[in-house]
Structures are given as structure tokens and as C-alpha cells.
Design a protein around this motif. Structure first.
Motif, short mmCIF file in Angstrom:
data_model
loop_
_atom_site.label_atom_id
_atom_site.label_comp_id
_atom_site.label_asym_id
_atom_site.label_seq_id
_atom_site.Cartn_x
_atom_site.Cartn_y
_atom_site.Cartn_z
N GLY A 236 -10.86 -31.89 -30.99
CA GLY A 236 -11.03 -32.74 -32.17
C GLY A 236 -12.12 -32.35 -33.14
O GLY A 236 -12.35 -33.03 -34.14
N PHE A 237 -12.80 -31.22 -32.88
CA PHE A 237 -13.88 -30.80 -33.77
C PHE A 237 -13.35 -30.08 -35.00
O PHE A 237 -12.41 -29.29 -34.92
CB PHE A 237 -14.84 -29.86 -33.03
CG PHE A 237 -15.65 -30.52 -31.96
CD1 PHE A 237 -16.80 -31.22 -32.27
CD2 PHE A 237 -15.25 -30.44 -30.63
CE1 PHE A 237 -17.54 -31.85 -31.29
CE2 PHE A 237 -15.99 -31.06 -29.63
CZ PHE A 237 -17.14 -31.76 -29.96
N ASP A 238 -13.97 -30.36 -36.14
CA ASP A 238 -13.68 -29.65 -37.38
C ASP A 238 -14.58 -28.43 -37.42
O ASP A 238 -15.75 -28.51 -37.81
CB ASP A 238 -13.96 -30.57 -38.58
CG ASP A 238 -13.75 -29.86 -39.91
OD1 ASP A 238 -13.18 -28.74 -39.92
OD2 ASP A 238 -14.17 -30.42 -40.95
N ILE A 239 -14.07 -27.28 -36.98
CA ILE A 239 -14.87 -26.07 -36.85
C ILE A 239 -13.99 -24.85 -37.04
O ILE A 239 -12.82 -24.85 -36.64
CB ILE A 239 -15.58 -26.04 -35.47
CG1 ILE A 239 -16.48 -24.81 -35.35
CG2 ILE A 239 -14.57 -26.10 -34.34
CD1 ILE A 239 -17.32 -24.81 -34.08
N SER A 240 -14.54 -23.82 -37.67
CA SER A 240 -13.81 -22.57 -37.84
C SER A 240 -14.61 -21.44 -37.22
O SER A 240 -15.82 -21.56 -36.98
CB SER A 240 -13.57 -22.28 -39.33
OG SER A 240 -14.81 -22.00 -39.98
N GLU A 241 -13.95 -20.32 -36.97
CA GLU A 241 -14.61 -19.18 -36.33
C GLU A 241 -15.75 -18.65 -37.18
O GLU A 241 -16.77 -18.18 -36.65
CB GLU A 241 -13.57 -18.08 -36.08
CG GLU A 241 -14.03 -16.99 -35.15
CD GLU A 241 -12.91 -16.06 -34.72
OE1 GLU A 241 -13.21 -14.90 -34.37
OE2 GLU A 241 -11.74 -16.49 -34.75
N ASP A 242 -15.61 -18.72 -38.50
CA ASP A 242 -16.64 -18.22 -39.41
C ASP A 242 -17.93 -19.03 -39.35
O ASP A 242 -18.97 -18.59 -39.87
CB ASP A 242 -16.13 -18.21 -40.85
CG ASP A 242 -15.05 -17.15 -41.07
OD1 ASP A 242 -14.98 -16.21 -40.26
OD2 ASP A 242 -14.30 -17.27 -42.05
N GLU A 243 -17.89 -20.21 -38.74
CA GLU A 243 -19.07 -21.07 -38.66
C GLU A 243 -19.87 -20.85 -37.38
O GLU A 243 -20.88 -21.53 -37.17
CB GLU A 243 -18.65 -22.54 -38.74
CG GLU A 243 -18.03 -22.95 -40.06
CD GLU A 243 -17.56 -24.39 -40.04
OE1 GLU A 243 -18.12 -25.21 -40.80
OE2 GLU A 243 -16.63 -24.72 -39.26
N VAL A 244 -19.43 -19.94 -36.54
CA VAL A 244 -20.03 -19.78 -35.21
C VAL A 244 -20.82 -18.47 -35.12
O VAL A 244 -20.33 -17.40 -35.46
CB VAL A 244 -18.95 -19.80 -34.11
CG1 VAL A 244 -19.58 -19.54 -32.74
CG2 VAL A 244 -18.21 -21.13 -34.12
N THR A 245 -22.06 -18.58 -34.66
CA THR A 245 -22.88 -17.41 -34.33
C THR A 245 -22.90 -17.28 -32.81
O THR A 245 -23.28 -18.22 -32.10
CB THR A 245 -24.32 -17.57 -34.85
OG1 THR A 245 -24.30 -17.59 -36.28
CG2 THR A 245 -25.20 -16.41 -34.39
N SER A 246 -22.47 -16.12 -32.32
CA SER A 246 -22.43 -15.88 -30.88
C SER A 246 -22.96 -14.49 -30.58
O SER A 246 -22.99 -13.62 -31.46
CB SER A 246 -21.00 -16.05 -30.34
OG SER A 246 -20.14 -15.07 -30.89
N PRO A 247 -23.37 -14.22 -29.34
CA PRO A 247 -24.06 -12.95 -29.06
C PRO A 247 -23.17 -11.71 -29.05
O PRO A 247 -23.67 -10.62 -29.31
CB PRO A 247 -24.68 -13.19 -27.67
CG PRO A 247 -23.91 -14.31 -27.08
CD PRO A 247 -23.46 -15.16 -28.22
N ALA A 248 -21.87 -11.84 -28.77
CA ALA A 248 -21.03 -10.65 -28.68
C ALA A 248 -20.93 -9.89 -30.01
O ALA A 248 -21.17 -8.68 -30.05
CB ALA A 248 -19.64 -11.01 -28.16
#
Length: 211
Positions: free
Chosen positions: A72-84
Motif C-alpha cells: 500500500g505504499f506510494d513509492i517508486s524505485e527512483d525514490e530509493v537509495t540502497s547500497p548495491a
């Protein structure tokens, strides 16, 4: 409402952790923490810029975002910072060819990385792949290098799943550090560079952010 606005006075951006803050993971995927979906929606309706930060190295960003959207979260891949992705940038910039000790589900993040004739080791939360054989292979690669480089996607000791506490990558990182007499380079939390990259992505200075 007034108290909430007062606490955010002068704040332009918010960095949100994901695992254990927005949702708890389990073998079936995970479940949203009570009120977290609504909190994200409320923040998105505000004037604040947002960035989601995660040390989850068992899932690709696409898989993680897909799960969060299902919850149910309003989230896109472009909004995520991850270590890989951050690790991939470092590998390319420094001409490093990694031996990968990572979870199979995050291997796709390294598809464009040359892994032939390794001159470093990249370790992530490999879960069941943290076998003696795989740990020993990473150890051997490092010991054969004149200038061994160990890069770890985070250094957490453990984290919480709905079934209980589980070991994180930091425990295995420390084992390799001890065995090889080296110090790992950490990409991800709590590295300051990790948070700085997240802030740069939303154009906010550290003193203007809240986490």
C-alpha cells in the motif's frame, strides 16, 4: 498538528528507513507496520522532499519497491537509495572486479560488473549462502591479493523479522576482517557517504533534513 509542524520547522527533507520502520519482513514477504502507509502518504502531501534509504541487500530495488507497493505504499524505485547501486558505482570508478558473496536475489544489480579475475570481495546479506565453503572462498580470494579490498553492503549485527532476530552481514564481515587482518569498506548505513548520496538525490543539505 501544530506540534508536528513545529518539530519540522526549517526541515526541507526527510530520509526514511524501510525495514523495521515501514514494514517487517518475513518468509512470506512482509507486513506494513501500523500507521506507516498513512505516515508516508501524509509526508508526501507536505512540502517536504523525501528519500527512502535501505540496507536491505537480500532484494533488488525493484523487488523491494514491488513488495512495498503491494503493501500500500506510494513509492517508486527512483525514490530509493540502497547500497548495491552505490557499490556498483564504486567498482566502476576504481576498476574493481569483485568476487561476489551476495544473495541470489540481488545478483541482478551487478549484471554490468566485470567479475572475472577478482581483485576485491563484495559481501552482502547472503543468508543461506553464508556457508563455510562460500566464506572460505571469499577468504582465499582476499588472501591471494597483494592489496586486499573488502567491500560490505552494510555492517549491521542483526535485524528483526516477524519470526525473530537474524544475523546480518556485519557478523560475517567481521569474520573476514579478523581472518585477513584488514578493514572493510562499508557502503550503506551507517556510512556518512550513503546518507550524503541520499540527500544529494533530493537536493537537500544535511542540516535541512530529518531522519
Amino acid at each position: 498538528m501544530a506540534a508536528w509542524a513545529e518539530r519540522l520547522a526549517g526541515v526541507r527533507g526527510v530520509l526514511l528507513d524501510i525495514s523495521g520502520v515501514l514494514y517487517d519482513c518475513d518468509a512470506g514477504g512482509g507486513s506494513a507496520i501500523a500507521g506507516s502507509v498513512e505516515a508516508v502518504a501524509r509526508l508526501k502531501q507536505s512540502h517536504l522532499k523525501m528519500r527512502f534509504c535501505t540496507n536491505d541487500s537480500q532484494k533488488s530495488r525493484g523487488e523491494l519497491v514491488g513488495l512495498l507497493q503491494q503493501l500500500g505504499f506510494d513509492i517508486s524505485e527512483d525514490e530509493v537509495t540502497s547500497p548495491a547501486p552505490a557499490t556498483c558505482r564504486i567498482l566502476k570508478e576504481r576498476g574493481l572486479r569483485p568476487h561476489l558473496l551476495i544473495h541470489e536475489r540481488v545478483r541482478s544489480e551487478f549484471d554490468e560488473i566485470d567479475t572475472s579475475n577478482p581483485n576485491c570481495v563484495v559481501i552482502a546479506d547472503a543468508a543461506e549462502s553464508f556457508s563455510y565453503q562460500n566464506m572460505n572462498k571469499a577468504f582465499q580470494v582476499l588472501m591471494e591479493l597483494e592489496n586486499p579490498v573488502l567491500i560490505s553492503l552494510g555492517k549491521g549485527r542483526y535485524y528483526k523479522e516477524t519470526s525473530g532476530l537474524v544475523l546480518d552481514v556485519g557478523a560475517y564481515m567481521k569474520a573476514l576482517e579478523y581472518a585477513c587482518g584488514i578493514k572493510a569498506e562499508v557502503v550503506g548505513k551507517p556510512s556518512p557517504e550513503f546518507f550524503q548520496a541520499a540527500l544529494q538525490a533530493i537536493g537537500v543539505e544535511a542540516h535541512q533534513a530529518h531522519g
